[in-house]
Write a protein that holds these residues in place. Sequence first.
Motif, PDB file in Angstrom:
ATOM      1  N   HIS A 181       0.857  -1.176   0.000  1.00 58.03           N
ATOM      2  CA  HIS A 181       0.000   0.000   0.000  1.00 58.03           C
ATOM      3  C   HIS A 181       0.895   1.229   0.000  1.00 58.03           C
ATOM      4  N   SER A 182       0.299   2.362  -0.286  1.00 62.54           N
ATOM      5  CA  SER A 182       1.038   3.615  -0.201  1.00 62.54           C
ATOM      6  C   SER A 182       1.508   3.813   1.232  1.00 62.54           C
ATOM      7  N   GLU A 183       2.633   4.448   1.374  1.00 62.80           N
ATOM      8  CA  GLU A 183       3.149   4.698   2.720  1.00 62.80           C
ATOM      9  C   GLU A 183       3.699   6.103   2.832  1.00 62.80           C
ATOM     10  N   ARG A 211      -5.213  10.375   7.226  1.00 60.46           N
ATOM     11  CA  ARG A 211      -5.779   9.220   6.524  1.00 60.46           C
ATOM     12  C   ARG A 211      -5.740   9.504   5.037  1.00 60.46           C
ATOM     13  N   HIS A 225      -6.995   1.204  -1.084  1.00 63.94           N
ATOM     14  CA  HIS A 225      -7.093   0.849   0.327  1.00 63.94           C
ATOM     15  C   HIS A 225      -6.875   2.075   1.220  1.00 63.94           C
ATOM     16  N   PRO A 226      -7.630   2.166   2.316  1.00 57.88           N
ATOM     17  CA  PRO A 226      -7.395   3.255   3.262  1.00 57.88           C
ATOM     18  C   PRO A 226      -6.167   2.960   4.123  1.00 57.88           C
ATOM     19  N   VAL A 227      -5.391   3.989   4.386  1.00 60.20           N
ATOM     20  CA  VAL A 227      -4.187   3.884   5.211  1.00 60.20           C
ATOM     21  C   VAL A 227      -4.173   5.126   6.096  1.00 60.20           C
ATOM     22  N   GLY A 228      -3.661   5.001   7.306  1.00 55.29           N
ATOM     23  CA  GLY A 228      -3.602   6.149   8.189  1.00 55.29           C
ATOM     24  C   GLY A 228      -2.438   6.048   9.143  1.00 55.29           C
ATOM     25  N   GLY A 229      -2.217   7.138   9.853  1.00 54.49           N
ATOM     26  CA  GLY A 229      -1.135   7.157  10.818  1.00 54.49           C
ATOM     27  C   GLY A 229      -1.188   8.390  11.689  1.00 54.49           C
ATOM     28  N   SER A 289      -5.033   4.970  -0.705  1.00 55.06           N
ATOM     29  CA  SER A 289      -3.857   4.683  -1.502  1.00 55.06           C
ATOM     30  C   SER A 289      -4.218   4.439  -2.951  1.00 55.06           C
TER      31      SER A 289
END
Length: 119
Positions: free
Chosen positions: A22-24, A96, A103-107, A99
């Motif tokens: 996924h994107s990061e 959030r 897909h959802p990605v968060g941090g 990607s």
Amino acid sequence: MRRRLALLGLAATPLALPAAAHSELRRSVPAAGAVLDRAPERIELHFSERVQLTALRLRRADNVEIPLPRRPIRPERTEIIALPPLEPGEYRAEWRIISADGHPVGGVIPFRVAGTRQP
């Protein structure tokens, strides 16, 4: 014999696996865990590929949210968001994205302003 050759043929066939990457977030300004002498004027988020930033919230240690300017959701590799003047203290930027693969990605990026507020 035929069965053995068929099994060997299957074992040698590469399996098509779905892409798991996924994107990061590659880097941020301020960096996670940074202790800053001066309050930052902006947050920079640098991703591994074009993403859609769907949420960015800035919170103080007491969980009070600091309003940030609205921005359009568009595919970008880098997002730069202006910050209001910040007092010394602890903060966390919660982000959030969607990607490139959908897909959802968060941090969370925690940082502390030790010195004076921005001018």
